[in-house]
Structure formats: structure tokens, C-alpha cells
Design a protein around this motif. Sequence first.
Motif, PDB file in Angstrom:
ATOM      1  N   MET A 134      81.526  18.179   2.141  1.00 21.59           N
ATOM      2  CA  MET A 134      82.540  18.170   1.085  1.00 21.59           C
ATOM      3  C   MET A 134      82.631  19.545   0.414  1.00 21.59           C
ATOM      4  O   MET A 134      83.705  19.978  -0.006  1.00 21.59           O
ATOM      5  N   ILE A 135      81.494  20.251   0.325  1.00 21.48           N
ATOM      6  CA  ILE A 135      81.466  21.581  -0.287  1.00 21.48           C
ATOM      7  C   ILE A 135      81.701  22.664   0.749  1.00 21.48           C
ATOM      8  O   ILE A 135      82.419  23.638   0.504  1.00 21.48           O
ATOM      9  N   ASP A 136      81.102  22.505   1.918  1.00 19.74           N
ATOM     10  CA  ASP A 136      81.079  23.544   2.946  1.00 19.74           C
ATOM     11  C   ASP A 136      82.103  23.229   4.030  1.00 19.74           C
ATOM     12  O   ASP A 136      81.812  22.517   4.998  1.00 19.74           O
ATOM     13  N   ASN A 137      83.310  23.732   3.868  1.00 22.41           N
ATOM     14  CA  ASN A 137      84.346  23.520   4.866  1.00 22.41           C
ATOM     15  C   ASN A 137      85.243  24.751   4.931  1.00 22.41           C
ATOM     16  O   ASN A 137      84.981  25.754   4.262  1.00 22.41           O
ATOM     17  N   PHE A 143      89.028  29.878  -0.416  1.00 22.07           N
ATOM     18  CA  PHE A 143      88.878  29.933  -1.868  1.00 22.07           C
ATOM     19  C   PHE A 143      88.052  31.158  -2.286  1.00 22.07           C
ATOM     20  O   PHE A 143      88.340  31.783  -3.321  1.00 22.07           O
ATOM     21  N   ALA A 144      87.035  31.506  -1.506  1.00 20.32           N
ATOM     22  CA  ALA A 144      86.244  32.698  -1.819  1.00 20.32           C
ATOM     23  C   ALA A 144      87.109  33.954  -1.754  1.00 20.32           C
ATOM     24  O   ALA A 144      87.011  34.841  -2.613  1.00 20.32           O
ATOM     25  N   MET A 145      87.969  34.035  -0.742  1.00 15.87           N
ATOM     26  CA  MET A 145      88.884  35.173  -0.643  1.00 15.87           C
ATOM     27  C   MET A 145      89.870  35.174  -1.813  1.00 15.87           C
ATOM     28  O   MET A 145      90.164  36.228  -2.392  1.00 15.87           O
ATOM     29  N   PHE A 146      90.363  33.981  -2.157  1.00 16.69           N
ATOM     30  CA  PHE A 146      91.297  33.872  -3.282  1.00 16.69           C
ATOM     31  C   PHE A 146      90.658  34.367  -4.572  1.00 16.69           C
ATOM     32  O   PHE A 146      91.284  35.095  -5.352  1.00 16.69           O
ATOM     33  N   MET A 147      89.398  33.994  -4.819  1.00 15.22           N
ATOM     34  CA  MET A 147      88.731  34.394  -6.057  1.00 15.22           C
ATOM     35  C   MET A 147      88.460  35.891  -6.099  1.00 15.22           C
ATOM     36  O   MET A 147      88.472  36.504  -7.177  1.00 15.22           O
ATOM     37  N   ALA A 148      88.210  36.502  -4.939  1.00 17.24           N
ATOM     38  CA  ALA A 148      88.031  37.953  -4.911  1.00 17.24           C
ATOM     39  C   ALA A 148      89.327  38.647  -5.328  1.00 17.24           C
ATOM     40  O   ALA A 148      89.311  39.634  -6.080  1.00 17.24           O
ATOM     41  N   ILE A 149      90.462  38.131  -4.838  1.00 17.74           N
ATOM     42  CA  ILE A 149      91.765  38.691  -5.226  1.00 17.74           C
ATOM     43  C   ILE A 149      92.056  38.384  -6.688  1.00 17.74           C
ATOM     44  O   ILE A 149      92.549  39.233  -7.440  1.00 17.74           O
ATOM     45  N   TRP A 150      91.724  37.157  -7.111  1.00 18.81           N
ATOM     46  CA  TRP A 150      91.981  36.752  -8.501  1.00 18.81           C
ATOM     47  C   TRP A 150      91.256  37.661  -9.493  1.00 18.81           C
ATOM     48  O   TRP A 150      91.832  38.058 -10.520  1.00 18.81           O
ATOM     49  N   ILE A 427      78.796  36.719 -18.851  1.00 16.51           N
ATOM     50  CA  ILE A 427      77.867  35.968 -17.994  1.00 16.51           C
ATOM     51  C   ILE A 427      78.586  34.779 -17.371  1.00 16.51           C
ATOM     52  O   ILE A 427      78.401  34.467 -16.180  1.00 16.51           O
ATOM     53  N   GLN A 428      79.422  34.113 -18.163  1.00 15.91           N
ATOM     54  CA  GLN A 428      80.206  33.007 -17.605  1.00 15.91           C
ATOM     55  C   GLN A 428      81.134  33.508 -16.498  1.00 15.91           C
ATOM     56  O   GLN A 428      81.282  32.867 -15.453  1.00 15.91           O
ATOM     57  N   TYR A 429      81.764  34.663 -16.713  1.00 14.45           N
ATOM     58  CA  TYR A 429      82.638  35.261 -15.702  1.00 14.45           C
ATOM     59  C   TYR A 429      81.856  35.540 -14.414  1.00 14.45           C
ATOM     60  O   TYR A 429      82.391  35.366 -13.309  1.00 14.45           O
ATOM     61  N   SER A 430      80.595  35.939 -14.549  1.00 12.11           N
ATOM     62  CA  SER A 430      79.756  36.184 -13.372  1.00 12.11           C
ATOM     63  C   SER A 430      79.531  34.896 -12.598  1.00 12.11           C
ATOM     64  O   SER A 430      79.636  34.865 -11.367  1.00 12.11           O
ATOM     65  N   PHE A 431      79.202  33.805 -13.318  1.00 13.05           N
ATOM     66  CA  PHE A 431      79.018  32.517 -12.651  1.00 13.05           C
ATOM     67  C   PHE A 431      80.312  32.071 -11.977  1.00 13.05           C
ATOM     68  O   PHE A 431      80.289  31.470 -10.897  1.00 13.05           O
ATOM     69  N   THR A 432      81.432  32.364 -12.613  1.00 10.75           N
ATOM     70  CA  THR A 432      82.722  31.885 -12.115  1.00 10.75           C
ATOM     71  C   THR A 432      83.160  32.609 -10.855  1.00 10.75           C
ATOM     72  O   THR A 432      83.946  32.075 -10.070  1.00 10.75           O
ATOM     73  N   THR A 433      82.675  33.825 -10.627  1.00 15.00           N
ATOM     74  CA  THR A 433      83.186  34.627  -9.512  1.00 15.00           C
ATOM     75  C   THR A 433      82.159  34.908  -8.418  1.00 15.00           C
ATOM     76  O   THR A 433      82.503  34.863  -7.241  1.00 15.00           O
ATOM     77  N   ILE A 434      80.901  35.160  -8.761  1.00 12.86           N
ATOM     78  CA  ILE A 434      79.959  35.675  -7.762  1.00 12.86           C
ATOM     79  C   ILE A 434      79.574  34.610  -6.738  1.00 12.86           C
ATOM     80  O   ILE A 434      79.552  34.873  -5.532  1.00 12.86           O
ATOM     81  N   PHE A 435      79.239  33.378  -7.177  1.00 14.64           N
ATOM     82  CA  PHE A 435      78.825  32.322  -6.245  1.00 14.64           C
ATOM     83  C   PHE A 435      79.834  31.183  -6.205  1.00 14.64           C
ATOM     84  O   PHE A 435      79.472  30.037  -5.938  1.00 14.64           O
ATOM     85  N   VAL A 436      81.081  31.504  -6.458  1.00 13.82           N
ATOM     86  CA  VAL A 436      82.089  30.449  -6.548  1.00 13.82           C
ATOM     87  C   VAL A 436      82.329  29.775  -5.203  1.00 13.82           C
ATOM     88  O   VAL A 436      82.808  28.635  -5.151  1.00 13.82           O
ATOM     89  N   ALA A 437      81.977  30.423  -4.094  1.00 13.00           N
ATOM     90  CA  ALA A 437      82.141  29.798  -2.781  1.00 13.00           C
ATOM     91  C   ALA A 437      81.297  28.535  -2.650  1.00 13.00           C
ATOM     92  O   ALA A 437      81.653  27.619  -1.906  1.00 13.00           O
ATOM     93  N   VAL A 497      77.374  34.378   0.826  1.00 14.85           N
ATOM     94  CA  VAL A 497      77.241  32.919   0.776  1.00 14.85           C
ATOM     95  C   VAL A 497      77.869  32.280   2.007  1.00 14.85           C
ATOM     96  O   VAL A 497      77.279  31.394   2.634  1.00 14.85           O
ATOM     97  N   ILE A 498      79.061  32.743   2.375  1.00 11.26           N
ATOM     98  CA  ILE A 498      79.726  32.165   3.550  1.00 11.26           C
ATOM     99  C   ILE A 498      79.003  32.562   4.835  1.00 11.26           C
ATOM    100  O   ILE A 498      78.835  31.755   5.753  1.00 11.26           O
ATOM    101  N   ALA A 499      78.551  33.819   4.910  1.00 13.82           N
ATOM    102  CA  ALA A 499      77.915  34.297   6.146  1.00 13.82           C
ATOM    103  C   ALA A 499      76.509  33.746   6.322  1.00 13.82           C
ATOM    104  O   ALA A 499      76.093  33.462   7.453  1.00 13.82           O
ATOM    105  N   ILE A 500      75.759  33.596   5.226  1.00 15.73           N
ATOM    106  CA  ILE A 500      74.346  33.241   5.340  1.00 15.73           C
ATOM    107  C   ILE A 500      74.068  31.811   4.893  1.00 15.73           C
ATOM    108  O   ILE A 500      73.412  31.047   5.605  1.00 15.73           O
ATOM    109  N   THR A 501      74.544  31.444   3.703  1.00 15.23           N
ATOM    110  CA  THR A 501      74.209  30.125   3.150  1.00 15.23           C
ATOM    111  C   THR A 501      75.003  29.013   3.823  1.00 15.23           C
ATOM    112  O   THR A 501      74.446  27.963   4.153  1.00 15.23           O
ATOM    113  N   SER A 502      76.286  29.247   4.007  1.00 17.18           N
ATOM    114  CA  SER A 502      77.152  28.230   4.587  1.00 17.18           C
ATOM    115  C   SER A 502      76.848  28.036   6.074  1.00 17.18           C
ATOM    116  O   SER A 502      76.298  28.906   6.742  1.00 17.18           O
ATOM    117  N   ASP A 503      77.231  26.862   6.580  1.00 12.86           N
ATOM    118  CA  ASP A 503      77.105  26.573   8.017  1.00 12.86           C
ATOM    119  C   ASP A 503      78.393  26.911   8.753  1.00 12.86           C
ATOM    120  O   ASP A 503      78.549  26.543   9.921  1.00 12.86           O
TER     121      ASP A 503
END
Length: 643
Positions: A134-137, A143-150, A427-437, A497-503
Motif C-alpha cells: 500500500m505504501i511501496d508502489n 510522488f517523490a519526484m513531484f515533491m522534489a519539484i514542489w 523541521i516540519q518542512y524537513s519531515f514533509t520533504t526529505i522522507f516523503v516517499a 529511499v526509492i533506490a535502497i529502502t523501497s522494493d
Amino acid sequence: MTPDLEKLRDLMKKNVFEATFPLHEKEEVREFLKEKWARWRDIFCQQPLEKIRCYFGEKVALYFAWLGWYTYLLGIAAVAGLVVFVAGITVFSSSQVSKEICEANDTVMCPLCDQKCPFWLLSDTCTYAKVTHMIDNEGTVLFAMFMAIWATVFLELWKRQRATVVTDWDLYRWDEDEEELAMELINNLQHEPRRYQHSYFRSTVVLLLALLMIVVLIGIAHALVIYRVVAVALFTQSSVELLREQANTAAVVTGAVLHYLTIVIMTKVNRRMALYLCDLEKPRTFSQRENNFTVKIFTFQFFTNFSSLIYIAFFLGRINGHPGNYVRVAGRWRLEECHPSGCITDLFIQMAIIMLLKQSISNVMEFLVPWIRHKLRKRRQRPKKRRRMLGEEDEPEDPCKRQWRRNYDLNEVNIFSLFDEFLEMVIQYSFTTIFVAAFPLAPLLAFCNNLFEIRLDAIKMMRLCRRMVPRKANDIGIWLQVLEAIGILAVIGNGLVIAITSDFIPLQVYKYTYSPCMLGNRTGLDCSTGYINHSLSVFRVQDFEPHTEMPKTLPGFVRGEIRECRYRDYRNADDYSYTVQFWHIFAARLAFLILFEHVALCVKLIASWYVPDIPQSVKNTFLDRKHKNLRKELSMMEYSTEV
């Protein structure tokens, strides 16, 4: 300033004065702000920035302008994250990978710890696998690319918004250093400016102490890792069946709560350390001191908040070894392993708990503590009421003194009151963007929190705290550079996160290299069929370390019948060396990371070029002013020539 050139701050240190602050006055602007801004009912209303500026000064007004703009654009990211999350829910049970895990009733997995840990069936973790998918798809990558642009678009649009606002205030080209020098000269015409100084010795000491502090913060993260390792071992030996079955999840949840407590404690320690380092540097001006303090406290807070998340995202399950040759803490406890469907759910749980606790508890305390202090101060300042009860008469109090008393009863503010609000939001902005994937709901939580944060800060400033000393400003200072640095870290973090953590990458490699589709067996099967069996290695039970207690067998199996078990890795069954598939996946991860980060950074550069920092209206305003001033000068020159 006294004849002895003593300033107000010097007199306060000598206890000549107890407190200094501008009064909350009974005027039209204040009443307007109390009724139209510092109210919970106005949570969705636009902020009266011009009124805020008139009452609190430009520095406070710019904070609320930035916070409002951030919250406004955060609404777009919140909607996108919610769509990705809902899309993940719709495929909760339809993933081929989770189906294979749920149907793996005969796949025996190796024990998760050494002492009294049994073998287990892969199908026992069916629900965990569904949550992971449900999380990893595929939507996670988009969405990670979108947040980098955002993040880039948000900063570029803020620069435009800021330029428009400060131009309306006629402060676009205002110079803070010049203002400070002017104020010093007004107080003392003989004042000499403090010269710029630099000491390599002091800089070296500050750098070493800062590095030492970072090492301590990383050490605390290691302590949290050790806690999780020990907790898993203890929970698996618990007499409570539910706790024993969900030992890993329980360790993750309690570890996240413990991480939050360390954040609360270390925030105070980080502040003291950052102030001490600033004193060592001996900055020339207040603004320079504020900038130095900002960089240091943010660095310390970043490591405090994210060290544990970095371990879970990039090291969990990758440095623990393999059955027969585990890496152990103190030679006793094994490091944690990833679930066969990946480690991203652990990161999701950690971020969800920390953000929920940080935003809910912090906001409640941020309001309750000043409110309780205010009530206690008012109760302590009521001697006249007691005298009336005793029948004694009072002289009527001067209305001016009554107003002063009411202001004095409010909570005091200091030079870092506004700084604390900025730090909390960054700090909230960091949580919202860095690991948002790994946590698509982060923007939604941040958006809801900020709607309340704006009104909470307004109520504190108008009703519970003394009035801040108005200060000029034409931008948010060094916080803009901090936000730009976070934007770069967001690209790097989400790519990792996508390259290492995600499957995502191992699954794509399997689909296009080893799946039935690539082998020519196109019979209508899903191309990810067989992925779970392909990603699990085989371990011979006879190869367990000699000192390891033999695991308990499974119900339905005779003791000694289980001769092989499976574990998540890509290793050969004979000598446990890495297989060719491992190196294929490693190369694919590296290639994706390079491609993702280059594409994201190129898009960020294009977005920053495409959206000008200064609106055309502001440029035209300054062009008209220059043109008008030049015409006036030329006219004066012509007039003087004629005369």
C-alpha cells in the motif's frame, strides 16, 4: 543610554530594571487583530499582513506571510499525497507480491533472534505485506519526484511573494547593517563601528565542538538501534502472545516513542550548545549572531530528528549479516532484519508516530504552558482583592498603571521567541520533504497542523504574551538558505529511499530480467509472479553457529524435520556468497539513484529559471522609480546650468 554610555541591557543586568517591553495598547489595530486574526473561528480566513506589520513590525509580519504561503502551497502537496495513499489502499489486496506471501503456507523462514525464537511461516506476515505494498508502489516514485519539484516551486514562488510584499512596504533595498549603524550613531555620535574579525583558532575550536556534538547525537541514534535490537529479543520471549507474535512491530513503535522523547530532551541541550558556540565566535552584530545560531541549532536538530530515520531507511537489514554469520551487538544480540516485502513500512511507522506526537503534543504544550503561566501570574498579582475581603479600603488605581500591570502579567518574550517558531516549521518542512516517499501523508498532517499553528501563534502573541519589540526586515534571513539546502536533501533522500529502502528496483529487475514474461512463458501471468521465491535465499539449519540454541520447530513439523529455512537476501545456497542477481540489483539501484537525482535536480534548475525570483510588476516599479529620479536629477542639472 546613560551618560556613562550604559544601554538598557546593561541596566537590566544590574537589576536596575526587571523587564522591558512595548505595551499592548488599546488601539484600533490591536482590536482588529484580536477580533479578526487571533480567533480559532478565522482558521480559514486570510491573514491581515498589513495590520500585523503595523502592530508587530516587519519581521513578525514576514514570518506569518511565509507561514501562510507555505501552508497554502502545502495544500496542493497534501492533496497529491492523499491521492497516492488512497490509490495504494485500492490495491491493498491485489498485489501479486503480497498474494504470494499470503499463500506461502509451506515457506519456512529462519528465526528472527537466537534465544527461544521459533521458525515461522512466511504467510504469517500477510497483513504486513499488504500494508507494505500500500505504501511501496509505482505511485511512490511519481510522488517523490513531484515533491522534489514542489519544494523548488514553493521556494521560487515565495521569493516572488516576498518581493511583492516588501516592495509594498518600501523595504526591498533596505540594509539591516546600515540600520544598526544608524541606531548606534543616534544613541552616541562618537560611536565607532565594531570591526570584522576572524580567528582561525576560535573557528577550529567551534568546528571541533560542533563535530563532537554531532558525534554525540549519532551515538544517541545508535543507542536507539540497540534498544530496538534488545526489545525484539525481549518481546519474543514475552508471556503475552500478541506481543510475542508482533515483536518487530512493537519494537518499532516503542522505539519511535523513545525517539520522540530524545528529541524533546536534546532540543534543550542543542540550544544551550549552539548559544555557547555562538559566544565563542564573538559575532560582530546581532544579525550575524542570529545567523550563526540558526545554522548551528538547525544542524544539531537535524541530526537529532533524522539520525534514527536514516538508520531505518538505509542501514536496517543491510548490515546484519546472514544466518550462520550474523552481526551482533556486544557479541550477543543480532541486528534487525527487513521483512521479505521490504523495510519501508518500518520507516512509515517511525515517521507517522514522530510527526503525530511532535505536532499534537507540541501544539498542546505550546498553548497550555503560556496559558497556565499567564493565569498563575495574574493570581499572584491580586493583593487588593484580599484587602477588600478584609474590609480595608483601596485608593483608586491609575488607568495607566492598570494597563501597565496587565501587560506585566503577560508572559515574557525574548529575542528567540520568533526564532523558535521558525525552527519548528523548518523541521516540519524537513519531515514533509526529505522522507516523503515513505510517508505520503506527511504533507496532509503538516497542512492540518499549520492551519492551527497560525491561529495558535496569533493568540499567543495577542492575548498571552507581551508585545514583541517591532523589528524591520525585508526577508526571512538565513532561513531561506536553510530551506534551499533542505530542498537538495529532499532530492537525495527520496532518491535513496526509492533506490535502497523501497522494493521498487528489485521488483523491476526481476520483471525485466528473470520473470516468466522475459523467459517466454507468456500465459497471462503477472510479470512479478515468483518474485518472493526468487528474492529469498536458502540456509541449511546444520550451518547455525555452534553456540546458537536450536530454534523451536513449527506446529505440524517433527523436531529435526526442518532442514532448510529461507531469509531475505541474494546468496548462493552452497557457500552463501552473493549471487549474480545481487550485483544486477546493486547496479540497477545505483543507476536509478544517479538518474533520479540528475533528473530531479535538472527539473529544479529549470523550475527556478522558469519562475523568476522577482515579479515583473516589482521590476517595473523600480524601473519607474529610477526613471523618475533620473528625470528629476537631469531637470535640476538643466535648471542649475541655466541659472
